[in-house]
Design a protein around this motif. Structure first.
Motif, PDB file in Angstrom:
ATOM      1  N   GLU A  33       0.828  -1.210   0.000  1.00  0.00           N
ATOM      2  CA  GLU A  33       0.000   0.000   0.000  1.00  0.00           C
ATOM      3  C   GLU A  33       0.862   1.259   0.000  1.00  0.00           C
ATOM      4  O   GLU A  33       0.584   2.221  -0.726  1.00  0.00           O
ATOM      5  N   GLU A  39       2.284   1.773  -3.384  1.00  0.00           N
ATOM      6  CA  GLU A  39       1.245   2.233  -4.300  1.00  0.00           C
ATOM      7  C   GLU A  39       1.032   3.734  -4.173  1.00  0.00           C
ATOM      8  O   GLU A  39       0.933   4.451  -5.170  1.00  0.00           O
ATOM      9  N   VAL A  40       1.004   4.218  -2.946  1.00  0.00           N
ATOM     10  CA  VAL A  40       0.851   5.657  -2.718  1.00  0.00           C
ATOM     11  C   VAL A  40       2.053   6.406  -3.294  1.00  0.00           C
ATOM     12  O   VAL A  40       1.915   7.475  -3.899  1.00  0.00           O
ATOM     13  N   LEU A  59       1.775   6.601  -7.127  1.00  0.00           N
ATOM     14  CA  LEU A  59       0.765   7.587  -7.515  1.00  0.00           C
ATOM     15  C   LEU A  59       1.274   9.008  -7.299  1.00  0.00           C
ATOM     16  O   LEU A  59       1.069   9.894  -8.131  1.00  0.00           O
ATOM     17  N   SER A  60       1.969   9.214  -6.186  1.00  0.00           N
ATOM     18  CA  SER A  60       2.508  10.530  -5.871  1.00  0.00           C
ATOM     19  C   SER A  60       3.515  10.972  -6.931  1.00  0.00           C
ATOM     20  O   SER A  60       3.571  12.142  -7.316  1.00  0.00           O
ATOM     21  N   LYS A  89       3.430  10.333  -9.942  1.00  0.00           N
ATOM     22  CA  LYS A  89       2.680  10.722 -11.146  1.00  0.00           C
ATOM     23  C   LYS A  89       1.867  11.997 -10.932  1.00  0.00           C
ATOM     24  O   LYS A  89       1.116  12.418 -11.812  1.00  0.00           O
ATOM     25  N   VAL A  93      -0.402  12.335  -8.543  1.00  0.00           N
ATOM     26  CA  VAL A  93      -1.730  12.016  -7.994  1.00  0.00           C
ATOM     27  C   VAL A  93      -1.632  11.937  -6.481  1.00  0.00           C
ATOM     28  O   VAL A  93      -0.892  11.118  -5.939  1.00  0.00           O
ATOM     29  N   ARG A  94      -2.348  12.781  -5.780  1.00  0.00           N
ATOM     30  CA  ARG A  94      -2.344  12.758  -4.317  1.00  0.00           C
ATOM     31  C   ARG A  94      -3.482  11.875  -3.820  1.00  0.00           C
ATOM     32  O   ARG A  94      -4.612  12.315  -3.653  1.00  0.00           O
ATOM     33  N   ASP A  95      -3.164  10.611  -3.643  1.00  0.00           N
ATOM     34  CA  ASP A  95      -4.122   9.655  -3.101  1.00  0.00           C
ATOM     35  C   ASP A  95      -4.531  10.102  -1.706  1.00  0.00           C
ATOM     36  O   ASP A  95      -3.725  10.692  -0.975  1.00  0.00           O
ATOM     37  N   ARG A  96      -5.751   9.817  -1.283  1.00  0.00           N
ATOM     38  CA  ARG A  96      -6.209  10.243   0.043  1.00  0.00           C
ATOM     39  C   ARG A  96      -5.399   9.610   1.164  1.00  0.00           C
ATOM     40  O   ARG A  96      -5.379  10.108   2.284  1.00  0.00           O
ATOM     41  N   ARG A  97      -4.700   8.518   0.875  1.00  0.00           N
ATOM     42  CA  ARG A  97      -3.865   7.877   1.894  1.00  0.00           C
ATOM     43  C   ARG A  97      -2.532   8.604   2.079  1.00  0.00           C
ATOM     44  O   ARG A  97      -1.800   8.307   3.018  1.00  0.00           O
ATOM     45  N   TYR A  98      -2.220   9.523   1.196  1.00  0.00           N
ATOM     46  CA  TYR A  98      -0.944  10.247   1.249  1.00  0.00           C
ATOM     47  C   TYR A  98      -0.708  10.884   2.616  1.00  0.00           C
ATOM     48  O   TYR A  98       0.403  10.863   3.146  1.00  0.00           O
TER      49      TYR A  98
END
Length: 384
Positions: free
Chosen positions: A60, A63-64, A67-68, A70, A72-77
């Motif tokens: 996980e 994965e964050v 995404l970061s 790229k 993309v600020r996932d809510r789990r960041y």
């Protein structure tokens, strides 16, 4: 990064558990399809997680990080417990456990891959699977106290079956040893030999596999559970594979003896930095060290690790009283020797499954032990 900065400061100042039994549970969390399944829910995790959840947690976080990278600020960041610079590095250098194959054995009916008689040796003292950050320190947890019941449970979980007939345990004769060594040099050493094997699997690590698998895989007649293949086809006859299998077993015994002899010869005085311990190091060892050296990763969360040592100031005091400062240093120094050999010592070094600490830091810790393991208030907690 923080550890490196602290080292610069210190050196400048110095002028210098899931399903089943614990072991089975941990294997479930890395080498089965259940590794991506949440085992349970916890309010905070600290002191409540178990080792079967390492893979899922790292997956996980990676994965964050991806995404970061790229944008993309996932809510789990916002819950990721690492700095942005570390998160950026994780996008290209994922956290550990991600290379653990989900399955260790081929589909039903395939050639048996993992040797039943060698599995216990590997679990007690893992051999290097892949270089990490320039280190050959084995990237797998060790189970030195593994018992027969636990071994059977792990073998059953991973699908490792006893051989149809007992594997030969007879030592290689002088003639056979020369033949096996010649095969090793001619067919294997280019990729599997040297201080940093291209394949990541040394002769000692290759001893985990059955002779049947060595012959079938090398000859291109079997596929790795991972699917991908980078090894060229190297024809081996069953007899040649049998010789290599026995050679790898003997090389493990020899490597274990050599490593343990080196560990036994470790001397605190020979490794200690010159001059007094700087106050910055003393404060560091009783605080940030536990996180920077990754102690908290296991010794503040895993019940198995906490039973041996709790990664905080009180836990360090208890360890120094119960064991010794020399023992604390020896476990850290042993990890550097394990990295050289690509093999875990009889008494595993620390950080287990991680990269060895920098030599400069280990030498300063040795000096700290010689000076009595003092805390920031000047109180000594060990007699070496």
């Amino acid at each position: 990064m923080r550890l490196a900065l602290l080292l610069c400061l210190v050196l400048g100042t110095a002028a210098v558990a899931g399903a089943g039994a614990p072991v089975e549970s941990e294997c479930t969390g890395c080498h089965t399809s259940r590794r991506v399944e949440p085992q349970s829910r916890f309010p905070t995790g600290l002191g409540r997680w178990n080792d079967s959840q390492c893979y899922g947690c790292h997956a996980e976080l990676n994965e964050v990080a991806a995404l970061s990278a790229k944008g993309v600020r996932d809510r789990r960041y916002f819950a990721v417990p690492v700095r942005d610079e570390k998160l950026a590095r994780m996008a290209t250098s994922p956290l550990a456990y991600m290379n653990a194959p989900e399955s260790l054995e081929p589909v039903e009916g395939g050639v048996p891959r993992v040797s039943w008689t060698r599995l216990a040796d590997f679990l007690k003292r893992p051999a290097s699977l892949s270089p990490a950050q320039g280190s050959r320190a084995p990237r797998m947890m060790a189970y030195p106290a593994l018992n027969a019941r636990e071994l059977k449970a792990v073998a059953r979980l991973l699908g490792v079956k006893p051989p149809a007939r007992p594997e030969a345990s007879v030592r290689l004769s002088d003639v056979e040893r020369r033949q096996a060594e010649a095969l090793w040099m001619a067919r294997c050493v280019t990729c599997h030999g040297g201080p940093s094997p291209v394949s990541g699997r040394s002769d000692v690590a290759l001893g985990l596999y059955t002779a049947e698998w060595l012959q079938a895989y090398a000859s291109g007649k079997a596929s790795s559970p991972r699917g991908a293949r980078t090894m060229p086809v190297v024809p081996l006859s069953p007899q040649e594979a049998g010789l290599l299998h026995r050679l790898f077993g003997e090389k493990r015994v020899e490597a274990e003896r050599e490593l343990d002899a080196r560990v036994s010869r470790l001397k605190l005085e020979d490794s200690a930095a010159r001059g007094p311990v700087p106050p910055t190091l003393v404060s560091y060892l009783w605080g940030p060290f536990f996180r920077d050296a990754t102690c908290v990763h296991c010794h503040a969360t895993s019940p198995r690790a906490i039973a041996a040592f709790t990664a905080d100031a009180e836990g360090l005091k208890a360890y120094l009283r119960r064991k010794s400062g020399t023992e604390f240093w020896r476990r850290l120094e042993s990890r550097a020797l394990e990295a050289e050999h690509g093999l875990v010592a009889a008494q595993p070094g620390m950080p287990m499954a991680g990269v060895e600490l920098p030599r400069e830091l280990r030498s300063l810790i040795a000096r700290w032990v010689l000076e009595g393991c003092k805390d920031p208030q000047g109180q000594s907690w060990c007699q070496r």
